[in-house]
Scaffold this active site. Structure first.
Site, PDB file in Angstrom:
ATOM      1  N   PHE A 161       1.296  -0.898   0.153  1.00  0.00           N
ATOM      2  CA  PHE A 161       0.115   0.116  -0.230  1.00  0.00           C
ATOM      3  C   PHE A 161       1.095   1.208  -0.263  1.00  0.00           C
ATOM      4  O   PHE A 161       0.329   2.229  -0.547  1.00  0.00           O
ATOM      5  CB  PHE A 161      -0.294   0.017   1.403  1.00  0.00           C
ATOM      6  CG  PHE A 161      -0.785   0.064   2.679  1.00  0.00           C
ATOM      7  CD1 PHE A 161       0.123   2.073   2.645  1.00  0.00           C
ATOM      8  CD2 PHE A 161       0.462  -0.581   3.276  1.00  0.00           C
ATOM      9  CE1 PHE A 161       0.842   1.852   4.420  1.00  0.00           C
ATOM     10  CE2 PHE A 161       0.684  -0.189   4.155  1.00  0.00           C
ATOM     11  CZ  PHE A 161       1.371   0.964   4.865  1.00  0.00           C
ATOM     12  N   LYS A 185      -1.402  -7.612  -9.222  1.00  0.00           N
ATOM     13  CA  LYS A 185      -2.503  -7.260  -7.931  1.00  0.00           C
ATOM     14  C   LYS A 185      -1.799  -6.363  -7.225  1.00  0.00           C
ATOM     15  O   LYS A 185      -1.362  -6.116  -6.426  1.00  0.00           O
ATOM     16  CB  LYS A 185      -2.258  -8.832  -7.831  1.00  0.00           C
ATOM     17  CG  LYS A 185      -3.339  -8.844  -7.029  1.00  0.00           C
ATOM     18  CD  LYS A 185      -4.103  -8.333  -5.490  1.00  0.00           C
ATOM     19  CE  LYS A 185      -3.656  -8.493  -4.564  1.00  0.00           C
ATOM     20  NZ  LYS A 185      -3.459  -7.366  -3.635  1.00  0.00           N
ATOM     21  N   GLU A 188      -4.995  -4.000  -1.625  1.00  0.00           N
ATOM     22  CA  GLU A 188      -6.929  -3.412  -2.176  1.00  0.00           C
ATOM     23  C   GLU A 188      -6.744  -2.433  -1.204  1.00  0.00           C
ATOM     24  O   GLU A 188      -7.889  -1.627  -0.815  1.00  0.00           O
ATOM     25  CB  GLU A 188      -7.266  -4.640  -1.551  1.00  0.00           C
ATOM     26  CG  GLU A 188      -6.323  -5.571  -0.152  1.00  0.00           C
ATOM     27  CD  GLU A 188      -5.660  -6.127  -0.030  1.00  0.00           C
ATOM     28  OE1 GLU A 188      -4.963  -5.752  -0.368  1.00  0.00           O
ATOM     29  OE2 GLU A 188      -5.362  -6.831   0.691  1.00  0.00           O
ATOM     30  N   SER A 238       5.505  -7.371   3.298  1.00  0.00           N
ATOM     31  CA  SER A 238       5.552  -7.217   4.706  1.00  0.00           C
ATOM     32  C   SER A 238       6.744  -8.297   4.365  1.00  0.00           C
ATOM     33  O   SER A 238       6.931  -9.420   3.335  1.00  0.00           O
ATOM     34  CB  SER A 238       5.244  -7.561   5.314  1.00  0.00           C
ATOM     35  OG  SER A 238       3.929  -8.325   5.243  1.00  0.00           O
ATOM     36  N   CYS A 293       9.700   1.766   3.052  1.00  0.00           N
ATOM     37  CA  CYS A 293      10.151   0.753   3.519  1.00  0.00           C
ATOM     38  C   CYS A 293      12.021   1.262   3.879  1.00  0.00           C
ATOM     39  O   CYS A 293      12.647   0.296   4.420  1.00  0.00           O
ATOM     40  CB  CYS A 293      10.396  -0.345   2.502  1.00  0.00           C
ATOM     41  SG  CYS A 293      11.035  -0.027   0.724  1.00  0.00           S
ATOM     42  N   GLU A 395       9.379  -4.186  13.026  1.00  0.00           N
ATOM     43  CA  GLU A 395       9.029  -2.716  12.024  1.00  0.00           C
ATOM     44  C   GLU A 395       7.696  -2.666  12.531  1.00  0.00           C
ATOM     45  O   GLU A 395       7.021  -2.554  12.559  1.00  0.00           O
ATOM     46  CB  GLU A 395       8.735  -3.363  10.293  1.00  0.00           C
ATOM     47  CG  GLU A 395       8.670  -2.504   9.381  1.00  0.00           C
ATOM     48  CD  GLU A 395       8.722  -2.565   7.858  1.00  0.00           C
ATOM     49  OE1 GLU A 395       8.040  -3.953   7.593  1.00  0.00           O
ATOM     50  OE2 GLU A 395       9.423  -2.558   7.435  1.00  0.00           O
TER      51      GLU A 395
END
Ligand code: NAD
Length: 510
Positions: A161, A185, A188, A238, A293, A395
């Site tokens: 995301f 993909k 969402e 992740s 990240c 994280e």
């Protein structure tokens, strides 16, 4: 259709963000999920969640487009990318606004993400040069040999995301110019930007079926990973999911690169210029609400005097962070992506206090006037964090910066090397010897010297070490050409007309 008309179509007009298969936006009648505007907490629209059958349709469309696309000369593929880049730039403001609306990041930050994505498109425009292959003449008597890089077929990308436009652009421009067809993909949580960008690829002249999108969740991902027809999968997200994708994809015979999470350290040496260090840390730790990240989430101060000075200067700046909706250009930091993520990050702040770290700035009480429903958390700063604490090991992916104190550079480097993640790291120093020793020896994939976010430019590749990357090849840059192609080596000789004797010795140049 003119571009002006397309601008109106670019923003999602429908209440449900559908899939994009074979050049058509497709809704399906199955499950949907809410997409939020994180600054208001209101539902902006919904996204369709693809079933196995919808994914199968996308795979079939991409497979049907592949033979023609594979035969399309690289120069023609590159021309489409040139036009795509121009269209992206023409529609930049719409795309950037959409990124801020669904992700929450401030507009300037969204623009930065967008530009870094377009840079990969620019690199992909060099496909004819990048795909040239290798040739050796006279490897034996009248024998020539060459290696060429052939596309794989249908390849898929699964994205997170936090960079809804840029991370997909790490993948599909490179995959497509190599001659593959692609299924994306997206996350969402904020799928509208990539779904709108797909229309620009079509306007740039990309044949239908070469680029497809299935929106969805685990069901769609598993269909891509386990079903036949997909040759390779690029993943960014992740670490637990990256590891699952790598194991499942490779067990199903696919080539996989899976980029995972991070805990990026910045080492501050006593000779560093502290005001610049603090400015750099503010952007690197709190930019995009810490949801990067490559965000710096740990500062390792070498010596107590350095730590006292850095914490003193940072605490004033973190307390004064301008937090609010990303559309308001005076803000420096927007909301977190979702209520669930807000609860998770806030829970880590509670945990840090319980673990005994010193909470120097507490952002938990923040309220943003007029945005009571938004997922806002103020900047948080912990001092005296130790390696045994979970807030150090895990994280957090939010606006929470941990300061760790080390006695010398060796101790700082040992900490970093022992951490399970190995994405990015940075050292602040004015001493070339320390910097050189650090860059040469640290066990991290992307290293900055006085550069807090050392995100490689498009002509280099992006990838961490240790549990930040599963697979052998990094994203974009030269590694992408290798990932999205298969080497074939051809050895060729045109025999003379006379009949030759059979040779039973293994062929050699002797
Ligand atoms: P995520 O792992 O939750 O989701 C990433 C993608 O995987 C999404 O498309 C999602 O739909 C899918 N997914 C989620 N759970 C799944 C499951 N159980 N099975 C199959 N698919 C699943 O990541 P996120 O929260 O969207 O993104 C944040 C994470 O991404 C952070 O850990 C961040 O460090 C990482 N990230 C890494 C890089 C990098 O280059 N290393 C870049 C950006 C983000």
């Amino acid at each position: 259709m003119s571009s002006v008309q397309l601008i109106e179509n670019l923003r999602p007009a429908d209440e449900i963000v559908g899939h994009y298969i074979n050049g058509q936006v497709m809704a399906d009648s199955g499950r949907t999920q809410a997409i939020y505007n994180p600054a208001t907490g209101q539902v902006a629209r919904r996204v369709a969640l693809a079933s196995k059958a919808t994914v199968a349709k996308a795979i079939a469309a991409a497979a049907a487009a592949y033979p023609g696309w594979r035969r399309t000369p690289p120069m023609k593929r590159a021309r489409i990318m040139f036009r795509f880049k121009a269209l992206l730039e023409r529609h930049a403001d719409d795309i950037i606004a959409l990124l801020t609306e669904e992700h929450g990041k401030v507009l300037d930050d969204a623009r930065g993400e967008f530009i870094r994505g377009v840079e990969v498109v620019e690199y992909a425009c060099g496909a004819p040069e990048l795909l040239k292959g290798e040739h050796s003449k006279d490897v034996g008597p009248d024998i020539d040999s060459w290696s060429e890089f052939q596309p794989l077929g249908v390849v898929a990308g699964i994205t997170p995301f936090n960079f809804p436009a840029m991370v997909p652009m790490w993948m599909y421009p490179m995959a497509i110019v190599c001659g593959n067809t692609f299924i994306l993909k997206p996350s969402e949580k904020d799928p509208s930007a990539p779904t709108c960008i797909a229309k620009l690829l079509k306007e740039a002249g990309l044949p239908d079926g070469v680029f497809n999108i299935v929106n969805g969740d685990k069901e769609a991902v598993d269909a891509l990973l386990t079903g036949p027809g997909v040759e390779a999968v690029s993943f960014v997200g992740s670490t637990p999911v990256a590891e699952y994708i790598y194991q499942t994809g490779t067990a199903n015979g696919k080539r996989v690169q899976a980029l995972g999470g991070a805990k990026n350290h910045a080492v501050v040496m006593p000779d560093a210029e502290m005001d610049n260090v603090v400015n750099a840390l503010m952007g690197a730790a709190y930019g995009s609400c810490g949801e990067r990240c490559m965000a710096v989430s740990v500062v390792v101060c070498v010596g107590d005097a350095v730590a006292d000075e850095v914490v003193g200067k940072l605490s004033a700046r973190v307390s004064g962070l301008k937090v609010g909706p990303g559309v308001d250009s005076c803000n420096e930091m927007g909301p977190l992506i979702s209520e669930l993520h807000y609860e998770k990050v806030r829970g880590y702040v509670d945990l840090g206090v319980a673990e005994g770290a010193e909470l120097v700035v507490d952002g938990r009480g923040l309220t943003v006037p007029g945005h009571a429903g938004g997922f806002f958390l103020g900047g948080c700063l912990f001092d005296r964090v130790t390696p045994g604490m979970r807030i150090y090991q895990e994280e957090i992916f939010g606006p929470v910066l941990c300061v760790v104190r080390a006695q010398d550079l060796q101790e700082a480097m040992q900490l970093i090397d022992e951490h399970e993640y190995g994405n990015g790291v940075c050292i602040f120093t004015r001493d070339g010897g320390s910097a050189r020793y650090f860059t040469d020896n640290i066990k991290i994939g992307m290293v900055g010297v006085n550069v807090p976010l050392p995100v490689p430019v498009a002509c280099h590749s992006f990838g961490g070490w240790k549990r930040s990357l599963f697979g052998d090849l990094s994203a974009y840059g030269p590694d992408a050409i290798r990932f999205y192609t298969r080497r074939k080596t051809i050895t060729q000789r045109w025999p003379p007309d006379s009949v030759e004797k059979a040779q039973f010795s293994f062929p050699s140049s002797q």
